[in-house]
Design an enzyme around this catalytic site. Structure first.
Site, PDB file in Angstrom:
ATOM      1  CG  ASP A 199      -2.089   0.946   1.047  1.00 46.13           C
ATOM      2  OD1 ASP A 199      -3.208   0.454   0.793  1.00 46.13           O
ATOM      3  OD2 ASP A 199      -1.888   2.177   1.135  1.00 46.13           O
ATOM      4  CB  CYS A 305     -16.368   0.090  -1.516  1.00 45.73           C
ATOM      5  SG  CYS A 305     -15.072   1.166  -0.962  1.00 45.73           S
TER       6      CYS A 305
HETATM    7  C1  LIG Z   1      -9.866   0.641  -0.934  1.00 38.48           C
HETATM    8  S1  LIG Z   1      -8.399   0.866  -0.066  1.00 38.48           S
HETATM    9  C2  LIG Z   1      -7.807  -0.774   0.114  1.00 38.48           C
HETATM   10  C3  LIG Z   1      -8.550  -1.585   1.155  1.00 38.48           C
HETATM   11  C4  LIG Z   1      -7.896  -2.906   1.465  1.00 38.48           C
HETATM   12  N1  LIG Z   1      -7.707  -3.725   0.301  1.00 38.48           N
HETATM   13  C5  LIG Z   1      -8.677  -3.696   2.491  1.00 38.48           C
HETATM   14  O1  LIG Z   1      -9.402  -4.629   2.148  1.00 38.48           O
HETATM   15  O2  LIG Z   1      -8.569  -3.362   3.678  1.00 38.48           O
HETATM   16  C6  LIG Z   1      -7.342   1.525  -1.277  1.00 38.48           C
HETATM   17  C7  LIG Z   1      -5.920   1.689  -0.814  1.00 38.48           C
HETATM   18  O3  LIG Z   1      -5.132   2.100  -1.940  1.00 38.48           O
HETATM   19  C8  LIG Z   1      -4.014   2.796  -1.443  1.00 38.48           C
HETATM   20  N2  LIG Z   1      -3.367   3.489  -2.572  1.00 38.48           N
HETATM   21  C9  LIG Z   1      -3.676   4.697  -3.107  1.00 38.48           C
HETATM   22  N3  LIG Z   1      -2.857   4.972  -4.148  1.00 38.48           N
HETATM   23  C10 LIG Z   1      -2.017   3.911  -4.269  1.00 38.48           C
HETATM   24  C11 LIG Z   1      -0.942   3.600  -5.146  1.00 38.48           C
HETATM   25  N4  LIG Z   1      -0.566   4.454  -6.108  1.00 38.48           N
HETATM   26  N5  LIG Z   1      -0.290   2.440  -4.961  1.00 38.48           N
HETATM   27  C12 LIG Z   1      -0.658   1.580  -3.982  1.00 38.48           C
HETATM   28  N6  LIG Z   1      -1.656   1.829  -3.131  1.00 38.48           N
HETATM   29  C13 LIG Z   1      -2.339   2.976  -3.272  1.00 38.48           C
HETATM   30  C14 LIG Z   1      -4.607   3.668  -0.359  1.00 38.48           C
HETATM   31  O4  LIG Z   1      -3.615   4.058   0.563  1.00 38.48           O
HETATM   32  C15 LIG Z   1      -5.674   2.755   0.243  1.00 38.48           C
HETATM   33  O5  LIG Z   1      -5.193   2.145   1.406  1.00 38.48           O
END
Ligand SMILES: C[S@@+](CC[C@H](N)C(=O)[O-])C[C@H]1O[C@@H](n2cnc3c(N)ncnc32)[C@H](O)[C@@H]1O
EC number: 2.1.1.-
Length: 379
Positions: A199, A305
Site C-alpha cells: 500500500d 466500493c
Molecule cells: C480501498 S483501499 C484498500 C482496502 C484494502 N484492500 C482492504 O481490504 O482493507 C485503497 C488503498 O489504496 C491505497 N493506494 C492509493 N494509491 C495507491 C498507489 N498508487 N499504490 C498503492 N496503493 C495505493 C490507499 O492508501 C488505500 O489504502
C-alpha cells in the site's frame, strides 16, 4: 430560492455590511475563512444524486436510503484461532456462515458431498445475520491461542477474495492492501505460497501490520510467506512483471458509504476536487500494473466500493484496451454470474453490469456497494 428572494437577501447583506459605516471602516466579509465549509458528506450526496439517479434510475431511491442507513457487517472467522469454537459461538448468536451455506445449498452431483464452485477460493468462513435481521456482532475478542477470533468487515468485501479463486501454492499480490481486511482473508484460504501486500501509504501499512499481528501467527508473518511494502502500485509492472498467479487490485475510490457519513478523509472535500477528477485515471494505471504483474495465464480481480460506472466498468475496459494497445497483451473478462446465483440469499446484486458484478445496498441486506470483476491474462 426564487430570484426576487435572492436579490432581497443580497440587498439585506449589503445593508448589514455597509450602511452607515464610514468608507475607511468598510470591510468585505471573508467567506472562505469565516463561514463553516459546506460539509463534504453533503457534497457527496449532491454528487451521487446527480450521477446515480441517471445511472440507476428507479433503483436509486432505495440504494440511497440504504447507503444513508446503518450498514451490516460480517464476521470473518480466523482460521488461525480455534475456528470450530468460534463458529459455534457465532451460531449461538443465530448468525450463519453465508459462504458454506451457499456452497452446501448447491445440488451435489449424484450423491457426492457439495464442493465449492470452480474458481472460488476455499476455506473462508464468514458469518452474517439473515436478511432483514439488523443485529450486530459483539466486538471480536482474543481467543485461547492469543489471536483475535474474528474480523468484522462488510461481508461483500469477501466476494472479490472468493472470486480470485486461489489454489494451493499460489503466489499472490495484494496491490492496495491496507488496512488489510482482504489481505487477512487471502491468508485465511491457506493457499498463499507467498503473499506480497502493498500500500502506498506508510501509515496505512502500519495498520495492516497491526491487523496481521492480531490475527496471524508469528511464523507466517515473519517467515518468507508475507512481505509488506509501501510502494507506488502503478510501478509494479516494471518492478515485478509476469510474476504472480493471482493479483487483487482493490483501488482507492470514492468509498461511497464512507463519503456520506464521515468528514475526515472525505474525498468530496473541496480541496480534493482534482484528486477526485483524476481518480479513474489512477484506477486504470493501478489495474494495468496489476495485470502486468500477473503471469501469463494468471488471474486478476479488480474491485471498488463505489457505485460509479466510471470507476468500475469503464476502468476495466480502459485497462484492457491499454494492455492490448501498448503491450499487445490480451486480457479476457471472466463470467461471474454464478456468484450472483450462489450468494443471492445474502446480497442484493445489480442485475445489469456490462462486465463484473456489483453488490448494491438494500435495507434488507445492507452490504456494499462492492464492485468486482475477474480477468484472465491470456497465455
Ligand atoms: C480501498 S483501499 C484498500 C482496502 C484494502 N484492500 C482492504 O481490504 O482493507 C485503497 C488503498 O489504496 C491505497 N493506494 C492509493 N494509491 C495507491 C498507489 N498508487 N499504490 C498503492 N496503493 C495505493 C490507499 O492508501 C488505500 O489504502
Amino acid at each position: 430560492m426564487a430570484a426576487p428572494v435572492v436579490r432581497g437577501v443580497r440587498k439585506l447583506l449589503k445593508l448589514v455590511n455597509f450602511t452607515r459605516v464610514p468608507r475607511r471602516h468598510r470591510y468585505k466579509k471573508k467567506w472562505a475563512t469565516t463561514e463553516p465549509e459546506f460539509p463534504a458528506s453533503r457534497l457527496a450526496l449532491q454528487n451521487f444524486d446527480m450521477t446515480y439517479s441517471v445511472q440507476y434510475g428507479d433503483l436509486w431511491p432505495s440504494i440511497r436510503v440504504s447507503l444513508l442507513s446503518e450498514q451490516k457487517y460480517g464476521a470473518l472467522v480466523n482460521n488461525f484461532a480455534a475456528w470450530d469454537n468460534v463458529s459455534a459461538k457465532l451460531e449461538q448468536l443465530s448468525a450463519k456462515d453465508f459462504v458454506n451455506e451457499a456452497i452446501s445449498c448447491q445440488e451435489p452431483e449424484s450423491g457426492l458431498s457439495p464442493v465449492p464452485p470452480p474458481n472460488c477460493s476455499p476455506n473462508l468462513r464468514c458469518f452474517t445475520f439473515s436478511r432483514g435481521d439488523v443485529s450486530r456482532f459483539p466486538p471480536a475478542r482474543l481467543g485461547s491461542l492469543g489471536l483475535m477470533e474474528y474480523y468484522l468487515m462488510d461481508a461483500a468485501s469477501l466476494l472479490p477474495v472468493l472470486a480470485l479463486g486461489l489454489q494451493p501454492g499460489d503466489t499472490v499480490l495484494d496491490l492496495c492492501a491496507a488496512p488489510g481486511g482482504k489481505t487477512l482473508a487471502l491468508l485465511q484460504t491457506g493457499c498463499c505460497r507467498n503473499l506480497a501486500a502493498n500500500d502506498l501509504s506508510t501509515s496505512r501499512t502500519g495498520r495492516l501490520q497491526k491487523v496481521l499481528h492480531s490475527y496471524v501467527p508469528q511464523d507466517i508473518r515473519k517467515g518468507n510467506q508475507v512481505r509488506i511494502t509501501s510502494w507506488d502500485g502503478r510501478k509494479w509492472g516494471e518492478l515485478e512483471g509476469d510474476t504472480y498467479d493471482r493479483v487483487l487490485v482493490d483501488v482507492p475510490c470514492t468509498t461511497d458509504r464512507h463519503s456520506l457519513h464521515e468528514e475526515e478523509n472525505n474525498l468530496f472535500q473541496r480541496s480534493r476536487k482534482k484528486e477526485r477528477q483524476t481518480l479513474p485515471m489512477l484506477q486504470v494505471q493501478l489495474l494495468a500494473a496489476g495485470l502486468l504483474a500477473t503471469k501469463p495465464g494468471g488471474h486478476v480481480v479488480y474491485c471498488t466500493c463505489s457505485l460509479s460506472h466510471l470507476q468500475n466498468e469503464y476502468v476495466v475496459q480502459g485497462a484492457i484496451e491499454l494492455l492490448a494497445n501498448q503491450y499487445s497483451i490480451k486480457v479476457q473478462v471472466e463470467d461471474l454470474s454464478h456468484f450472483r446465483k450462489l450468494f443471492m440469499d445474502t446480497f442484493c446484486f445489480f442485475p445489469s453490469c456490462q462486465v463484473g458484478e456489483l453488490v448494491i445496498p438494500n435495507l434488507m441486506a445492507n452490504f456494499g456497494p462492492m464492485y468486482f470483476c475477474k480477468m484472465h491474462r491470456l497465455p
